[in-house]
Design an enzyme around this catalytic site. Sequence first.
Site, mmCIF file in Angstrom:
data_model
loop_
_atom_site.group_PDB
_atom_site.id
_atom_site.type_symbol
_atom_site.label_atom_id
_atom_site.label_comp_id
_atom_site.label_asym_id
_atom_site.label_seq_id
_atom_site.Cartn_x
_atom_site.Cartn_y
_atom_site.Cartn_z
ATOM 1 N N LYS A 176 0.843 -1.206 0.000
ATOM 2 C CA LYS A 176 0.000 0.000 0.000
ATOM 3 C C LYS A 176 0.871 1.246 0.000
ATOM 4 O O LYS A 176 1.892 1.296 0.706
ATOM 5 C CB LYS A 176 -0.885 -0.018 1.252
ATOM 6 C CG LYS A 176 -1.930 1.096 1.299
ATOM 7 C CD LYS A 176 -2.767 1.002 2.585
ATOM 8 C CE LYS A 176 -3.947 1.967 2.558
ATOM 9 N NZ LYS A 176 -4.778 1.885 3.787
ATOM 10 N N SER A 183 -9.803 1.542 2.611
ATOM 11 C CA SER A 183 -8.939 2.346 1.788
ATOM 12 C C SER A 183 -7.845 1.560 1.060
ATOM 13 O O SER A 183 -7.281 2.040 0.087
ATOM 14 C CB SER A 183 -8.263 3.417 2.643
ATOM 15 O OG SER A 183 -7.385 2.827 3.583
ATOM 16 N N SER A 228 -10.051 -0.782 6.878
ATOM 17 C CA SER A 228 -9.468 -0.550 5.548
ATOM 18 C C SER A 228 -8.768 -1.746 4.922
ATOM 19 O O SER A 228 -8.363 -1.666 3.763
ATOM 20 C CB SER A 228 -8.476 0.619 5.602
ATOM 21 O OG SER A 228 -9.166 1.842 5.572
#
Lengths: 100, 487
Positions: B77, B157, B181
């Site tokens: 990420k 996310s 997330s």
Amino acid sequence: MTSPAFSHDAVRRLARLARLSIGDDDAARLAGELEKILAHVRALEAVDTEGVPPTTHVSVDRLPLRADELVVSLDREAVLAQAPARAQEGFVVPAFVDEG
Amino acid sequence: MLKQPIAALAEKVRSGELAAAELAEASIAAIERDDARLGAYLTRSFDALRARAAELDARRARGDDLGRLAGVPIGVKDALATRGLATTCGSKILVGPRGQRWLPPYDATAVTRLLAEGAVLTGKCNMDEFAMGSSNENSAFFPARNPRDPSRTPGGSSGGSAVSVAAGMTPGALGSDTGGSVRQPAAFTGVVGVKPTYGRVSRYGLVAFASSLDVVSPFARDVRSAALLTEVISGHDPRDSTSAPRPVGAFVAACERSIEGLRIGVPSQYFAAGLAAEVEDSVRRALDAAAKAGATLVPVSLPHTEHAVAVYYVLAAAEASSNLSRFDGVRFGARRDGADLAELYERTRAEGFGPEVERRIILGAYVLSHGYYDAYYLKAQRVRTLLARDFDAAFADVDVIAAPTTPTTAFSLGEKLDDPLTMYLSDVYTLPASLAGLPAMSLPSFDAPPVDGRPSLPVGLQLIARAFDEETMFRAARGVERALEER
């Protein structure tokens, strides 16, 4: 908890505190959105929290202190290389001391 | 090839049956084939990937042990710092005046630990800006799309990381989970996503959003692979003062223990109004399968669940408004000059932050401001205590808690974008475990059947365990997975 109507001016004042410049249209939009979110948050008023301590952090253990020893930190040149504006060995900012 | 369990792939690379270079090329081919359509990656690091794979193969030829993740491609990420590999946290504010993205001078600890076990990095995965969002649509660059139906969100996310694993681009990925997330995108894309206990994994090098909640969290295709990644990234780190000085458990080994006799708590509040019928049906069938395999289902109550959304959005916004003050146009990223320092800050931040980030910063500034602090911030902290006590009481009677991960299956892109509150409310099942700091994960349950032109879509089963009891969580998760495989 009273119910403060989220005014334009309140949003602009908060934006200034948060160092965000926002236009009139954005202030109006944000006022509406924040009012809606806070209306939901105000449901917390109904929860009885008498005598309940606040949780600032979930730390199950007592966290240890680090030994007070010198360690090598990041290389200055490597850090400065990422600055949008630099001069010699520092970051550049506008003058903030009034010499007048 | 990339869909095999991580331990099997690493074993093949260690034994020489498969070259790290072959595995790297398979990953590159998958990304080049599918990513223009799916948007999982913000930065690809194929040159570095090829060089590192070749180096691993050379080391193996010399007789080196490459580690438990030998040659395994992992997507990371974009919220995690990677030395010399562009990192934006999904935001334009980490893109400099000449378009250059921030190049961190160090690796996040979780990344260092993956590399030490022989993993290779494919690049940086798409995300909602500063991890604020539940659909990946708040990425400042482009949204990621759900491999099962590209008109739908993969969740957020950590949407890009979930897509990388779900689409078979990499066998594993790192994300971060602040309020769901990792678990929510895992549920939406049909993979496994694990949020370890708060403090289990170092936050060093994770761009801070809400420091009392942020946890670096892995994705994989199966429970044992997820357990392996969790085991590798866990452990005390003196660089993170909230990192817990506890021994890491044997998470992979725990997967082999039977779930016979395991007491699984089923909280009524997670099966209430707002839960889609197809999600409830899927989760109840998975729980029935676990019961047939020998687990005992026990009704439990978590009475403050309904308040989790309000508590979370007050506390996370407050922490974000403080954490994001470091993005000021001076030390890294974007800069818009002004007549004085205040103007430099205001212009840089207004231009660099997207609408959701602005909204949360201003909300955070409000709940922390004089006159409202007690009414909002302190009140939310007190209710947070009650949410944690709910779990303490439930865990007196059960070993693990099972519930849906999300109230619905993956929604369409654009569906909730104009209504922040509705988007926030979709996080209701993942927020409580975050607020209580407990380990939690999502694993695939039965797919929801197709209806009205909608394809069949994944459903996530969430498991929540006691703090630092990931072993029981993985034991339960593998038990459920095994029960579903055997049907």
